[in-house]
Design a protein around this motif. Structure first.
Motif, PDB file in Angstrom:
ATOM      1  N   GLU A 155      56.651-103.300  41.039  1.00 23.13           N
ATOM      2  CA  GLU A 155      56.379-103.905  42.347  1.00 23.13           C
ATOM      3  C   GLU A 155      57.059-103.108  43.461  1.00 23.13           C
ATOM      4  N   PRO A 156      56.491-103.117  44.674  1.00 28.71           N
ATOM      5  CA  PRO A 156      57.132-102.413  45.783  1.00 28.71           C
ATOM      6  C   PRO A 156      58.461-103.064  46.163  1.00 28.71           C
ATOM      7  N   ILE A 157      59.380-102.277  46.701  1.00 31.24           N
ATOM      8  CA  ILE A 157      60.700-102.753  47.099  1.00 31.24           C
ATOM      9  C   ILE A 157      60.829-102.646  48.626  1.00 31.24           C
ATOM     10  N   GLU A 158      61.002-103.783  49.276  1.00 32.26           N
ATOM     11  CA  GLU A 158      61.130-103.800  50.733  1.00 32.26           C
ATOM     12  C   GLU A 158      62.587-103.817  51.176  1.00 32.26           C
ATOM     13  N   ASP A 159      63.454-104.402  50.360  1.00 37.78           N
ATOM     14  CA  ASP A 159      64.892-104.381  50.609  1.00 37.78           C
ATOM     15  C   ASP A 159      65.609-104.632  49.289  1.00 37.78           C
ATOM     16  N   LEU A 160      66.922-104.480  49.277  1.00 32.72           N
ATOM     17  CA  LEU A 160      67.659-104.615  48.027  1.00 32.72           C
ATOM     18  C   LEU A 160      67.619-106.030  47.466  1.00 32.72           C
ATOM     19  N   GLU A 161      67.346-107.013  48.337  1.00 39.00           N
ATOM     20  CA  GLU A 161      67.211-108.392  47.860  1.00 39.00           C
ATOM     21  C   GLU A 161      66.076-108.517  46.847  1.00 39.00           C
ATOM     22  N   ASP A 162      65.052-107.670  47.026  1.00 41.38           N
ATOM     23  CA  ASP A 162      63.905-107.707  46.107  1.00 41.38           C
ATOM     24  C   ASP A 162      64.296-107.364  44.671  1.00 41.38           C
ATOM     25  N   VAL A 221      52.802 -96.114  34.670  1.00 45.48           N
ATOM     26  CA  VAL A 221      53.320 -97.488  34.504  1.00 45.48           C
ATOM     27  C   VAL A 221      54.211 -97.950  35.651  1.00 45.48           C
ATOM     28  N   ALA A 222      54.608 -97.029  36.509  1.00 41.89           N
ATOM     29  CA  ALA A 222      55.460 -97.372  37.652  1.00 41.89           C
ATOM     30  C   ALA A 222      54.758 -96.927  38.932  1.00 41.89           C
ATOM     31  N   PRO A 223      53.905 -97.770  39.499  1.00 44.63           N
ATOM     32  CA  PRO A 223      53.109 -97.362  40.654  1.00 44.63           C
ATOM     33  C   PRO A 223      53.879 -97.271  41.965  1.00 44.63           C
ATOM     34  N   ASN A 224      55.176 -97.626  41.937  1.00 44.60           N
ATOM     35  CA  ASN A 224      55.992 -97.562  43.153  1.00 44.60           C
ATOM     36  C   ASN A 224      57.247 -96.727  42.910  1.00 44.60           C
ATOM     37  N   LEU A 225      57.465 -95.769  43.799  1.00 44.79           N
ATOM     38  CA  LEU A 225      58.614 -94.878  43.710  1.00 44.79           C
ATOM     39  C   LEU A 225      59.377 -94.932  45.031  1.00 44.79           C
ATOM     40  N   THR A 226      60.638 -95.355  44.973  1.00 45.75           N
ATOM     41  CA  THR A 226      61.477 -95.440  46.168  1.00 45.75           C
ATOM     42  C   THR A 226      62.503 -94.324  46.125  1.00 45.75           C
ATOM     43  N   GLU A 282      55.056 -84.021  42.510  1.00 45.34           N
ATOM     44  CA  GLU A 282      53.648 -83.607  42.621  1.00 45.34           C
ATOM     45  C   GLU A 282      52.770 -84.462  41.722  1.00 45.34           C
ATOM     46  N   ALA A 283      53.261 -84.758  40.522  1.00 46.45           N
ATOM     47  CA  ALA A 283      52.503 -85.589  39.585  1.00 46.45           C
ATOM     48  C   ALA A 283      52.338 -86.998  40.128  1.00 46.45           C
ATOM     49  N   ALA A 284      53.383 -87.521  40.749  1.00 51.08           N
ATOM     50  CA  ALA A 284      53.328 -88.867  41.325  1.00 51.08           C
ATOM     51  C   ALA A 284      52.297 -88.920  42.454  1.00 51.08           C
ATOM     52  N   LYS A 285      52.308 -87.919  43.307  1.00 50.32           N
ATOM     53  CA  LYS A 285      51.355 -87.871  44.419  1.00 50.32           C
ATOM     54  C   LYS A 285      49.924 -87.767  43.904  1.00 50.32           C
ATOM     55  N   ALA A 286      49.727 -86.901  42.924  1.00 42.23           N
ATOM     56  CA  ALA A 286      48.390 -86.695  42.365  1.00 42.23           C
ATOM     57  C   ALA A 286      47.858 -87.963  41.701  1.00 42.23           C
ATOM     58  N   ALA A 287      48.774 -88.776  41.157  1.00 41.38           N
ATOM     59  CA  ALA A 287      48.371 -90.000  40.455  1.00 41.38           C
ATOM     60  C   ALA A 287      48.202 -91.184  41.402  1.00 41.38           C
ATOM     61  N   GLY A 288      48.500 -90.980  42.692  1.00 45.39           N
ATOM     62  CA  GLY A 288      48.341 -92.061  43.661  1.00 45.39           C
ATOM     63  C   GLY A 288      49.490 -93.058  43.679  1.00 45.39           C
ATOM     64  N   VAL A 289      50.650 -92.665  43.164  1.00 49.39           N
ATOM     65  CA  VAL A 289      51.828 -93.538  43.208  1.00 49.39           C
ATOM     66  C   VAL A 289      52.220 -93.772  44.667  1.00 49.39           C
ATOM     67  N   THR A 290      52.591 -94.997  45.000  1.00 45.51           N
ATOM     68  CA  THR A 290      53.063 -95.306  46.346  1.00 45.51           C
ATOM     69  C   THR A 290      54.506 -94.833  46.472  1.00 45.51           C
ATOM     70  N   ILE A 291      54.732 -93.859  47.352  1.00 51.05           N
ATOM     71  CA  ILE A 291      56.057 -93.251  47.489  1.00 51.05           C
ATOM     72  C   ILE A 291      56.689 -93.709  48.797  1.00 51.05           C
ATOM     73  N   LYS A 292      57.812 -94.378  48.679  1.00 50.17           N
ATOM     74  CA  LYS A 292      58.545 -94.852  49.858  1.00 50.17           C
ATOM     75  C   LYS A 292      59.747 -93.928  50.062  1.00 50.17           C
ATOM     76  N   PRO A 299      66.870 -99.435  56.796  1.00 48.97           N
ATOM     77  CA  PRO A 299      67.687-100.604  56.422  1.00 48.97           C
ATOM     78  C   PRO A 299      68.108-100.606  54.952  1.00 48.97           C
ATOM     79  N   ILE A 300      67.229-100.160  54.041  1.00 53.47           N
ATOM     80  CA  ILE A 300      67.597-100.139  52.618  1.00 53.47           C
ATOM     81  C   ILE A 300      68.712 -99.117  52.379  1.00 53.47           C
ATOM     82  N   THR A 301      68.618 -97.966  53.056  1.00 55.39           N
ATOM     83  CA  THR A 301      69.656 -96.941  52.924  1.00 55.39           C
ATOM     84  C   THR A 301      70.993 -97.473  53.412  1.00 55.39           C
TER      85      THR A 301
END
Length: 344
Positions: A155-162, A221-226, A282-292, A299-301
């Motif tokens: 799942e996507p991560i919007e803040d550390l509370e997630d 298996v991990a469609p979100n990369l932060t 590059e593999a993540a981008k090519a696979a359409g992974v959502t990269i944050k 704020p997360i930083t």
């Protein structure tokens, strides 16, 4: 006369036998045990390159044979100590309580490449940590880190509370401390099990370098990369060899192996992990992974920076039984790493 010829023939046979025996003993096979998938930088680049260096440096007298998956990653220290294999590598987090000092390089905030961190750890190991004998029973060949550890989630991560209460695979070391501070449910498991665990929903995510988007196929298996600036942590490893194996070698061959190890091998390993991160992204981008990609003032930083305060002091306290100047070692490690990075 017959006796004379028999003596000559016997001497010739003995000489031939001794020559054959000497030729046979002149070539030694060095068995390296490794783990992780074939595409991992250690298997694709580091060990094969070192094998070439060793064979060239010893003029072919030492041949290197690489064996895959000879045991659980945490057993490799023992496998080499027991002489089951001659050399191997492992993650320091798999030896909790034994390898406290290398964790210095894992602490958040170093913000350098794996190559710079690997070289810095090697130098500080030699200057500050060697007398603590954490590698007793082993001869150290190299120290290394993977690239900055990032967050791969379902799942996507919007803040550390997630992340609170989420089941996140951790590999030990600094990740254990981070999991506690982030109030995660840390799940200990070898990296080779992560794909399956995420696929089955056993875990919600994992802390790992970006290279695993390709090497472990996490992009499936991990469609979100932060991506945290400088990463959340570094993971530290060592490459090591059986000291008895080294003792049994001709001294010039043992010295030749040492010449192509140490700082040179540490730099190679770190550099290979850095390149693997480029390919992983590059593999993540090519696979359409959502990269944050988090910025320095995201704020997360800022949350993360607040959360990690005090970790340096906690590590220094944790190694108080090692009789080393831990603060000086940590300061010098960071100085060496940042100066090395600036020169790259």
């Amino acid at each position: 006369m017959k006796t004379f010829f028999k003596t000559l023939a016997g001497a010739a046979a003995l000489t031939a036998g001794l020559t054959a025996s000497a030729a046979a003993s002149a070539e030694t096979t060095l068995i390296v045990g490794t783990w992780q998938p074939p595409g991992n930088p250690m298997n694709a680049i580091v060990w094969p390159t070192w094998a070439e260096w060793v064979e060239e440096a010893t003029e072919g007298r030492v041949k290197v044979k690489i064996e895959q998956d000879v045991g659980h990653p945490k057993t490799y220290f023992q496998l080499v100590e027991d002489g089951v294999i001659n050399a191997g590598w492992s993650y320091h987090g798999y030896g909790p309580g034994r390898f406290k000092l290398p964790v210095a390089v894992e602490l958040p905030g170093l913000d350098v490449s794996a190559e710079a961190a690997s070289v810095a750890l090697w130098k500080v190991q030699q200057k500050y940590f060697a007398d603590a004998n954490e590698y007793e029973g082993l001869e150290l060949l190299a120290t290394l880190t993977h690239g900055p550890g990032q967050l791969h989630t379902i799942e996507p991560i919007e803040d550390l509370e997630d992340l609170k209460g989420k089941k996140i695979r951790i590999g030990g070391g600094v990740q254990t401390e981070l999991a506690e501070r982030m109030e995660l449910t840390g799940v200990a498991a070898p990296g080779s099990k992560v794909y399956e665990m995420m696929q089955q929903g056993v875990i919600d995510g994992v802390m790992m370098p970006v290279t695993e988007q390709k090497s472990l196929r996490l992009h499936e298996v991990a469609p979100n990369l932060t991506l945290f600036p400088g990463g959340m942590y570094l993971g530290s490893f060592s490459m090591f060899i059986d000291p008895y194996f080294m003792e049994d070698l001709d001294p010039k061959d043992a010295e030749a192996i040492r010449r192509v190890s140490g700082e040179k091998l540490s730099a190679l390993a770190g550099r290979a992990w850095d390149q693997a991160d480029v390919e992983g992204l590059e593999a993540a981008k090519a696979a359409g992974v959502t990269i944050k990609q988090l910025g320095a003032n995201d704020p997360i930083t800022l949350e993360f920076r607040e959360l990690i305060k005090g970790m340096d002091d906690a590590w220094i306290e944790s190694v108080s039984d090692r009789d080393v100047d831990a603060r000086a070692a940590l300061d010098e490690l960071r100085t060496i790493a940042r100066e090395y990075e600036a020169q790259e």
